[in-house]
Design a protein around this motif. Sequence first.
Motif, PDB file in Angstrom:
ATOM      1  N   ARG A  58       0.838  -1.188   0.000  1.00 35.72           N
ATOM      2  CA  ARG A  58       0.000   0.000   0.000  1.00 35.72           C
ATOM      3  C   ARG A  58       0.882   1.251   0.000  1.00 35.72           C
ATOM      4  N   GLY A  59       0.572   2.180  -0.904  1.00 40.67           N
ATOM      5  CA  GLY A  59       1.331   3.420  -0.977  1.00 40.67           C
ATOM      6  C   GLY A  59       2.592   3.333  -1.805  1.00 40.67           C
ATOM      7  N   TRP A  60       2.830   2.151  -2.437  1.00 40.31           N
ATOM      8  CA  TRP A  60       4.084   2.010  -3.166  1.00 40.31           C
ATOM      9  C   TRP A  60       4.172   2.926  -4.374  1.00 40.31           C
ATOM     10  N   LYS A  61       3.071   3.134  -5.094  1.00 37.18           N
ATOM     11  CA  LYS A  61       3.129   3.977  -6.284  1.00 37.18           C
ATOM     12  C   LYS A  61       3.579   5.390  -5.945  1.00 37.18           C
ATOM     13  N   GLU A  62       3.097   5.908  -4.809  1.00 33.37           N
ATOM     14  CA  GLU A  62       3.521   7.245  -4.378  1.00 33.37           C
ATOM     15  C   GLU A  62       4.996   7.271  -4.030  1.00 33.37           C
ATOM     16  N   VAL A  63       5.472   6.203  -3.372  1.00 29.82           N
ATOM     17  CA  VAL A  63       6.894   6.114  -3.034  1.00 29.82           C
ATOM     18  C   VAL A  63       7.731   6.035  -4.303  1.00 29.82           C
ATOM     19  N   GLU A  64       7.287   5.218  -5.254  1.00 33.68           N
ATOM     20  CA  GLU A  64       8.038   5.032  -6.495  1.00 33.68           C
ATOM     21  C   GLU A  64       8.157   6.342  -7.263  1.00 33.68           C
ATOM     22  N   SER A  65       7.136   7.187  -7.195  1.00 27.37           N
ATOM     23  CA  SER A  65       7.204   8.466  -7.900  1.00 27.37           C
ATOM     24  C   SER A  65       8.270   9.383  -7.319  1.00 27.37           C
ATOM     25  N   ARG A  66       8.632   9.169  -6.050  1.00 28.29           N
ATOM     26  CA  ARG A  66       9.638  10.005  -5.408  1.00 28.29           C
ATOM     27  C   ARG A  66      11.027   9.387  -5.446  1.00 28.29           C
ATOM     28  N   LEU A  67      11.085   8.060  -5.414  1.00 33.02           N
ATOM     29  CA  LEU A  67      12.383   7.404  -5.266  1.00 33.02           C
ATOM     30  C   LEU A  67      12.809   6.589  -6.476  1.00 33.02           C
ATOM     31  N   GLY A  68      11.861   6.229  -7.334  1.00 36.19           N
ATOM     32  CA  GLY A  68      12.186   5.254  -8.354  1.00 36.19           C
ATOM     33  C   GLY A  68      12.003   3.863  -7.767  1.00 36.19           C
ATOM     34  N   SER A  69      12.556   2.847  -8.397  1.00 37.48           N
ATOM     35  CA  SER A  69      12.343   1.473  -7.945  1.00 37.48           C
ATOM     36  C   SER A  69      13.256   1.133  -6.774  1.00 37.48           C
ATOM     37  N   ILE A  70      12.821   0.143  -5.993  1.00 38.21           N
ATOM     38  CA  ILE A  70      13.661  -0.390  -4.931  1.00 38.21           C
ATOM     39  C   ILE A  70      14.857  -1.076  -5.578  1.00 38.21           C
ATOM     40  N   LEU A  71      16.045  -0.764  -5.092  1.00 32.16           N
ATOM     41  CA  LEU A  71      17.251  -1.304  -5.705  1.00 32.16           C
ATOM     42  C   LEU A  71      17.492  -2.748  -5.299  1.00 32.16           C
ATOM     43  N   MET A  72      17.246  -3.081  -4.016  1.00 29.32           N
ATOM     44  CA  MET A  72      17.520  -4.425  -3.529  1.00 29.32           C
ATOM     45  C   MET A  72      16.844  -4.641  -2.179  1.00 29.32           C
ATOM     46  N   PRO A  73      16.683  -5.895  -1.765  1.00 29.21           N
ATOM     47  CA  PRO A  73      16.196  -6.158  -0.414  1.00 29.21           C
ATOM     48  C   PRO A  73      17.211  -5.668   0.626  1.00 29.21           C
ATOM     49  N   THR A  74      16.730  -5.269   1.791  1.00 27.58           N
ATOM     50  CA  THR A  74      17.631  -4.799   2.845  1.00 27.58           C
ATOM     51  C   THR A  74      18.686  -5.839   3.222  1.00 27.58           C
ATOM     52  N   PRO A  75      18.338  -7.143   3.343  1.00 27.23           N
ATOM     53  CA  PRO A  75      19.395  -8.108   3.659  1.00 27.23           C
ATOM     54  C   PRO A  75      20.524  -8.113   2.641  1.00 27.23           C
ATOM     55  N   ALA A  76      20.194  -7.942   1.348  1.00 21.14           N
ATOM     56  CA  ALA A  76      21.238  -7.891   0.322  1.00 21.14           C
ATOM     57  C   ALA A  76      22.091  -6.642   0.486  1.00 21.14           C
ATOM     58  N   ALA A  77      21.455  -5.514   0.837  1.00 23.42           N
ATOM     59  CA  ALA A  77      22.213  -4.273   1.035  1.00 23.42           C
ATOM     60  C   ALA A  77      23.152  -4.401   2.225  1.00 23.42           C
ATOM     61  N   ALA A  78      22.673  -5.004   3.325  1.00 22.55           N
ATOM     62  CA  ALA A  78      23.518  -5.167   4.504  1.00 22.55           C
ATOM     63  C   ALA A  78      24.695  -6.095   4.213  1.00 22.55           C
ATOM     64  N   LEU A  79      24.431  -7.186   3.506  1.00 24.45           N
ATOM     65  CA  LEU A  79      25.514  -8.102   3.165  1.00 24.45           C
ATOM     66  C   LEU A  79      26.511  -7.433   2.228  1.00 24.45           C
ATOM     67  N   ARG A  80      26.020  -6.635   1.287  1.00 23.86           N
ATOM     68  CA  ARG A  80      26.919  -5.913   0.386  1.00 23.86           C
ATOM     69  C   ARG A  80      27.785  -4.945   1.181  1.00 23.86           C
ATOM     70  N   GLY A  81      27.219  -4.290   2.194  1.00 24.30           N
ATOM     71  CA  GLY A  81      28.008  -3.408   3.041  1.00 24.30           C
ATOM     72  C   GLY A  81      29.101  -4.159   3.770  1.00 24.30           C
ATOM     73  N   ALA A  82      28.789  -5.349   4.281  1.00 28.77           N
ATOM     74  CA  ALA A  82      29.799  -6.155   4.971  1.00 28.77           C
ATOM     75  C   ALA A  82      30.899  -6.602   4.011  1.00 28.77           C
ATOM     76  N   GLU A  83      30.512  -7.002   2.797  1.00 34.56           N
ATOM     77  CA  GLU A  83      31.512  -7.415   1.804  1.00 34.56           C
ATOM     78  C   GLU A  83      32.418  -6.255   1.429  1.00 34.56           C
TER      79      GLU A  83
END
Length: 463
Positions: free
Chosen positions: A213-238
């Motif tokens: 719910r509310g994703w279309k409004e978020v997408e208009s401001r941010l664009g698409s989600i780049l990745m799941p948070t677990p992937a982002a956290a693991l990428r930060g650790a790497e």
Amino acid sequence: MNVALLVDFGSTFTKVSAVDLDPPRLLARAQAPTTYATGLEQGLERALEALREALGGRLPAFRHRLACSSAGGGLRMVAVGLVPGLTAEAARRAALGAGARVLATFSGVLRPADLDRLAELEPDIILLAGGTDGGNRTALLDFARALARCPTGATVVVAGNREASPDAAAILEAAGKAVRVVENVLPRLDTLQVEPAREAIRRVFMERIVVARGWKEVESRLGSILMPTPAAALRGAELLAAGAGPEEGLGDVLVVDIGGATTDVHSVADGLPTDGKTVLRGLPPPRSQRTVEGDLGLRHGAPSLAEAAGFIVPDGAPGPWQDRVRRRAADPAFVPGPRETEERLADQELARAAVRLAVERHAGRREALATPHGRRWIQRGKDLRGIRHVIGTGGIFRHAPDPAAILAAALDPQDEGPVLRPRQARLWVDGEYLLSHAGLLAAVDPAAALKLLKAGLVPVGQA
């Protein structure tokens, strides 16, 4: 200014950061409760308003807008396969960084009681394995027929015997199941091939985000989600371990992320035997590894954490710990005030227990073996003893009286037990909670992301 907006839609809080990339520096960060049920844009707007205030009343023009999400807690996943150990390992590795957490594995034969249990778990996704390529093909078809009778709306990722996979998919589709067919996760007995299954899980994760719910409004401001948070956290650790361009990394690292619902552990290290007296049994561990402990949270997970740590017993007599646990589970946003010394120390003890238990479950184990040539060792899983940097991330490390005491619970200085935990390490705290944000930023400027992450690390001790 070359400014990036970094957003993490967490299950509890939506966290935002503004960072300048030239030179790399954190301008401000803020957060607000995530409004997943009523519309993501509401929580985002409140977080951005707090960020605007932190920046003096005005948001800069953002050249980059990058976001990750845990999608209301991530995908709930179960695995079904022929061989118990290999099925569990394939599921764990496939879920790594894909936005899923493994609830259970089923192997052998799916009995009616197993199907009832599977339905009760209410998974979002089922990883269906079975049979090596050129080997057993009947098991996958038997599993598919059983799952076709199961009252679950989960998406089934078929990742078994390649000759049987099309027929298994047809059986499931005829029963109205959503199906994705990918390459076999176990093409040979000595080989795990999880990336195709992992990518399918990622796609299901992203599709789930889009219908929030509310994703279309978020997408208009941010664009698409780049990745799941677990992937982002693991990428930060790497990134922190390996470095980026001229910016050096720390080497092998262990990261412990303590949250209200789970405690996640990330390790970036080979973890293989390093002496001639130890033999590895089973599959080699992945260099980048993440585990999620769903019963070791400080708020939603406080009852199960306190029980696992031995602070309370089921149906035990009322006492201080029961009251503390009840309070935390009922009010996940509770943060003890500066004068609530007993409550702050209680949080710290819970966090120490979460670190100890989560790292014990993440690490490999060894057992002694007597031979004519003296004592030898059998290693199963990942050897973390050589890791020299342990990093803590999460709100508890910003509020606890002694964060070093929490992180020290990850270590085994005497190296006497069967669990292969780090022996000695420098202890750090992710002071600005930038791990997942750095993983996001690495998509556009890895060196800047690493500089920001390293600058936010606060040394808290050597153990």
